[in-house]
Design a protein around this motif. Structure first.
Motif, mmCIF file in Angstrom:
data_model
loop_
_atom_site.group_PDB
_atom_site.id
_atom_site.type_symbol
_atom_site.label_atom_id
_atom_site.label_comp_id
_atom_site.label_asym_id
_atom_site.label_seq_id
_atom_site.Cartn_x
_atom_site.Cartn_y
_atom_site.Cartn_z
ATOM 1 N N VAL A 123 0.819 -1.202 0.000
ATOM 2 C CA VAL A 123 0.000 0.000 0.000
ATOM 3 C C VAL A 123 0.856 1.256 0.000
ATOM 4 N N LEU A 124 0.363 2.282 -0.705
ATOM 5 C CA LEU A 124 0.938 3.620 -0.697
ATOM 6 C C LEU A 124 -0.141 4.572 -0.182
ATOM 7 N N ILE A 125 0.152 5.339 0.875
ATOM 8 C CA ILE A 125 -0.814 6.292 1.437
ATOM 9 C C ILE A 125 -0.153 7.665 1.520
ATOM 10 N N TRP A 126 -0.765 8.634 0.866
ATOM 11 C CA TRP A 126 -0.240 9.995 0.847
ATOM 12 C C TRP A 126 -1.092 10.887 1.736
ATOM 13 N N SER A 127 -0.411 11.584 2.658
ATOM 14 C CA SER A 127 -1.086 12.558 3.512
ATOM 15 C C SER A 127 -1.037 13.921 2.831
ATOM 16 N N LYS A 128 -2.194 14.399 2.405
ATOM 17 C CA LYS A 128 -2.249 15.684 1.712
ATOM 18 C C LYS A 128 -1.960 16.850 2.647
ATOM 19 N N VAL A 129 -2.244 16.664 3.925
ATOM 20 C CA VAL A 129 -2.042 17.733 4.901
ATOM 21 C C VAL A 129 -0.589 17.768 5.379
ATOM 22 N N GLU A 130 -0.070 16.618 5.802
ATOM 23 C CA GLU A 130 1.280 16.553 6.360
ATOM 24 C C GLU A 130 2.354 16.378 5.289
ATOM 25 N N LYS A 131 1.941 16.184 4.042
ATOM 26 C CA LYS A 131 2.883 15.977 2.936
ATOM 27 C C LYS A 131 3.828 14.820 3.255
ATOM 28 N N GLU A 132 3.237 13.731 3.673
ATOM 29 C CA GLU A 132 4.002 12.565 4.092
ATOM 30 C C GLU A 132 3.497 11.331 3.356
ATOM 31 N N LEU A 133 4.425 10.498 2.895
ATOM 32 C CA LEU A 133 4.084 9.246 2.211
ATOM 33 C C LEU A 133 4.382 8.077 3.128
ATOM 34 N N LEU A 134 3.392 7.203 3.288
ATOM 35 C CA LEU A 134 3.588 5.964 4.030
ATOM 36 C C LEU A 134 3.452 4.786 3.075
ATOM 37 N N ILE A 135 4.372 3.847 3.179
ATOM 38 C CA ILE A 135 4.273 2.615 2.398
ATOM 39 C C ILE A 135 4.315 1.440 3.369
ATOM 40 N N ALA A 136 3.655 0.340 3.016
ATOM 41 C CA ALA A 136 3.643 -0.818 3.906
ATOM 42 C C ALA A 136 3.385 -2.085 3.104
ATOM 43 N N ARG A 137 3.764 -3.198 3.731
ATOM 44 C CA ARG A 137 3.620 -4.505 3.076
ATOM 45 C C ARG A 137 3.158 -5.535 4.092
ATOM 46 N N ASP A 138 2.400 -6.537 3.655
ATOM 47 C CA ASP A 138 1.860 -7.540 4.573
ATOM 48 C C ASP A 138 2.970 -8.308 5.282
ATOM 49 N N ARG A 139 2.594 -9.037 6.315
ATOM 50 C CA ARG A 139 3.559 -9.661 7.227
ATOM 51 C C ARG A 139 4.584 -10.539 6.533
ATOM 52 N N PHE A 140 4.141 -11.310 5.531
ATOM 53 C CA PHE A 140 5.023 -12.309 4.939
ATOM 54 C C PHE A 140 5.444 -11.968 3.506
ATOM 55 N N GLY A 141 5.198 -10.727 3.105
ATOM 56 C CA GLY A 141 5.632 -10.306 1.778
ATOM 57 C C GLY A 141 4.939 -11.044 0.655
ATOM 58 N N ILE A 142 3.655 -11.337 0.845
ATOM 59 C CA ILE A 142 2.907 -12.051 -0.188
ATOM 60 C C ILE A 142 2.746 -11.181 -1.427
ATOM 61 N N ARG A 143 2.434 -9.906 -1.214
ATOM 62 C CA ARG A 143 2.301 -8.976 -2.335
ATOM 63 C C ARG A 143 3.541 -8.091 -2.422
ATOM 64 N N PRO A 144 4.047 -7.883 -3.613
ATOM 65 C CA PRO A 144 5.345 -7.222 -3.780
ATOM 66 C C PRO A 144 5.275 -5.702 -3.722
ATOM 67 N N LEU A 145 6.389 -5.094 -3.339
ATOM 68 C CA LEU A 145 6.525 -3.644 -3.408
ATOM 69 C C LEU A 145 8.012 -3.302 -3.551
ATOM 70 N N TYR A 146 8.355 -2.764 -4.722
ATOM 71 C CA TYR A 146 9.740 -2.432 -5.032
ATOM 72 C C TYR A 146 9.954 -0.929 -4.979
ATOM 73 N N ILE A 147 11.190 -0.546 -4.650
ATOM 74 C CA ILE A 147 11.544 0.862 -4.475
ATOM 75 C C ILE A 147 12.799 1.151 -5.294
ATOM 76 N N LEU A 148 12.713 2.147 -6.139
ATOM 77 C CA LEU A 148 13.851 2.603 -6.936
ATOM 78 C C LEU A 148 14.185 4.034 -6.540
ATOM 79 N N ASN A 149 15.451 4.285 -6.237
ATOM 80 C CA ASN A 149 15.933 5.639 -5.959
ATOM 81 C C ASN A 149 16.735 6.093 -7.178
#
Length: 657
Positions: A123-149
């Protein structure tokens, strides 16, 4: 299930941001063929490709409230209960989706909401007020989430191919991590085999602010609540039966029909039995049958179908089909594999889709949590033998390790087997002890890498680098518990669920659900008496005893064997490599990619110039699968597919400028 993407960074124009997120989502539309949408603001762009399963009418994403925007891939199975809990606290909802439940739970509980979720998600959750991005993944990594810098921006995606759409960026192998993958069947921690790309670990959330990562924290760790367990077998069995049936019930929640995979083994047979017990309608099951009798399990599949009376479909697979579909399967695995087993599952998901089924329940996870892998038997045997290393009786257990392999029972080969396992007896004093044999077997792959890479396996340096990956309590666990942790954090999440689960099903818009991976079951079983899981050499003992009167005896009593499909046999015909193999292992391509040593590849290929022996060993099958799939994965990096995203599917368009 869906595909999600995000672009975080303030140095892009509105048009550039929109174009980037659209291109990223276009590469993920196989995951979500039912619609797409995007949100863009001066700081962030979020995209979503939807596979409609829950709340077909109002569940489109990105989903926005006055304070937050969410792009969510997955399912929250207990969303009804969480919704009811929130409604009692005065929270009001405008949809019936689990997406909104997740977002409202985050609004109300903050990061502690993830501990309440029973599901599989990224999941990706953007706070419009605090201008903060939260990302999270389930306990066992069943669904993928990759990060590129890249270029001082962060890119997020469900699949790596989304990054290939970014202008000025090209994926590249990190050869050191590729060798690590070769040894463990996956990289460890948050590493991937690609430069600049990491994977958010399972059970983790992270926060970004002002263009930077400011926090990354584990909210779940396997075995955190481990303590001496005094439950009797009967108590453990009752709890296991209740939790597994409840897990199946939760995973049957859907606004579209749900089917199941049926392999012929005990795991999928138990799941289909429980589906039958908890659904009023006739449901569809799907199986793979092989022309090659060595791999075919259709006899057991038919027995189970006769019992549950499902509407059954069998896909017959031959070697030619495996070879033909291998490049497409690797396009979706996005990494090298060590066997062709992914391909039949890729082809089966095509047939599932053609049968208008979007959701299937499968048996993945049982081997990890109930100790069904042969590695558990090997570890147990070696630990038992090591207490009396001079014993002539204890090593006789070697003959019982693999009932389905005749050479393990052959007295003439016993001496060689004894010498092999004897080499591991004095190596239990380090954190990699439980994967010693896997690493040893896979080290042969080093011979095939280009010498210019100067690769070496150094156990001490690997352990030192992995230390932050191990839980604090790791050294206090039993050797079998350590083995479970390693299996779940290398083989399960990064390899099996990726190359045979998430990627192969969602390549064709089909969602896999895994009842054995309900965290309640895993937590309950982790500290139970070890004999309840591995009783002598009887694997998954609790499971077999719980269902001994509910599924056919022939399935319960058959020797444990891994799911496999023909490897070398699919790649050689009459002593000649197939057209695919000849292309990807051609001298020109080997020299161009510079991953492998041409001489060693040529020498390996010559071994089969007179044909593939009938009883070919594990290593040769692994070598050909790894080398060919590595070359294919590199080919797709250098030749990414081009996609066009249909505007007809645009459901949500939010511009916050």
């Amino acid at each position: 299930m869906c595909g999600i993407a995000g672009v975080y960074g303030e140095d892009l124009s509105k048009d550039s941001r929109r174009n980037e997120i659209q291109q990223m989502i276009s590469s993920l539309q196989h995951r979500g063929p039912d619609g797409w949408g995007y949100y863009i603001s001066p700081e962030i762009a979020l995209g979503h490709a939807r596979l409609s399963i829950v709340d077909l009418a109002t569940g489109d994403q990105p989903f926005a409230t006055d304070k937050y925007v969410i792009s969510f891939n997955g399912e929250i199975y207990n969303f009804i209960e969480i919704r009811q809990e929130l409604e009692k606290r005065g929270i009001r909802f405008k949809s019936t989706s689990d997406t909104e439940v997740l977002l409202r739970a985050y609004e109300y509980y903050g990061e502690s909401c993830f501990e309440k979720l029973n599901g599989q998600f990224a999941v990706l959750i953007w706070s419009k007020v605090e201008k903060e991005l939260l990302i999270a993944r389930d306990r066992f990594g069943i669904r993928p989430l990759y990060i590129l810098n890249h270029k001082e921006r962060f890119y997020f995606a469900s699949e790596l191919k989304a990054f290939d759409t970014i202008e000025g960026y090209s994926r590249e192998f990190d050869i050191k991590r590729l060798y690590e993958h070769a040894l463990l069947w996956n990289t460890y921690g948050d590493h991937t085999i690609y430069k600049q790309i990491r994977s958010l670990q399972g059970g983790t959330y992270a926060k970004y602010e002002n263009g930077k990562l400011i926090l990354e924290k584990k909210y779940y760790e396997l075995g955190n609540n481990n303590s001496y367990d005094k439950r009797s077998f009967q108590q453990a069995e009752e709890e296991f039966n209740y939790l597994l049936e409840d897990s199946v019930k939760l995973r049957l929640r859907s606004d579209v029909p749900v089917g199941a995979y049926l392999s012929g083994g005990i795991d999928s047979s138990v799941i289909t039995h429980l589906v039958k017990e908890n659904t009023e309608k006739k449901f569809k099951t799907f199986s793979i049958a092989f022309d090659d009798a060595e791999y075919d399990e259709s006899t057991y599949q038919r027995e189970m179908v006769d019992q549950i009376k499902s509407d059954h479909y069998t896909l017959n697979i031959n070697n030619k089909q495996i070879d033909a579909a291998f490049p497409d399967a690797i396009y979706h695995t996005e990494r090298p594999v060590f066997r062709t087993a992914a391909v039949p599952l890729y082809l089966l998901s095509q047939k599932v889709k053609e049968n208008d089924i979007k959701v299937v329940l499968t048996g993945e996870g049982a081997d990890e949590i109930l100790w069904g892998y042969d590695s558990f038997k090997e570890v147990k045997m070696l630990e038992f033998w090591s207490k009396f290393p001079d014993s002539s009786i204890r090593p006789q257990l070697i003959k019982k390790l693999y009932p389905h392999l005749s050479h393990y029972r052959d007295e003439r080969q016993y001496g060689m087997m004894k010498m092999f396992y004897e080499g591991f007896l004095g190596d239990f004093d380090n954190k990699l002890a439980s994967v010693n044999i896997r690493i040893h077997n896979n080290k042969i792959l080093k011979n095939y890498f280009n010498r210019d890479h100067n690769l070496s396996y150094e156990k001490d340096s690997m352990i030192k680098e992995m230390d932050s990956f191990f839980p604090e309590k790791y050294t206090s666990w039993s050797l079998l518990q350590q083995n479970q942790f390693m299996e779940m954090n290398t083989l399960l999440s990064g390899y099996l669920l990726s190359s045979q689960g998430d990627r192969m099903s969602l390549a064709n818009g089909v969602e896999g659900r895994y009842p054995f991976l309900d965290h309640r079951i895993i937590d309950s079983l982790f500290s139970v008496n070890e004999k309840f899981k591995l009783n002598g050499f009887s694997q998954k003992y609790l499971l077999t005893q719980s269902f001994k009167n509910k599924i056919p005896k022939s399935i319960l009593n058959r020797p444990k064997r891994p799911y496999m499909s023909p490897d070398l046999k699919s790649f050689f015909v009459n002593g000649k490599p197939t057209e695919n193999v000849a292309f990807f292992l051609s001298d020109d391509l080997i020299n161009e990619y510079k991953i492998f040593d041409l001489r060693f590849v040529q020498r390996f290929m010559k071994k089969f110039s007179t044909g593939v022996p009938q009883n070919i060993g594990y290593r040769d099958n692994m070598i050909i699968s790894f080398i060919v799939s590595t070359q294919i994965a590199n080919y797709w990096m250098k030749n990414p597919k081009k996609y066009v995203l249909s505007e007809d599917l645009l459901k949500i368009k939010i511009v916050d400028y």
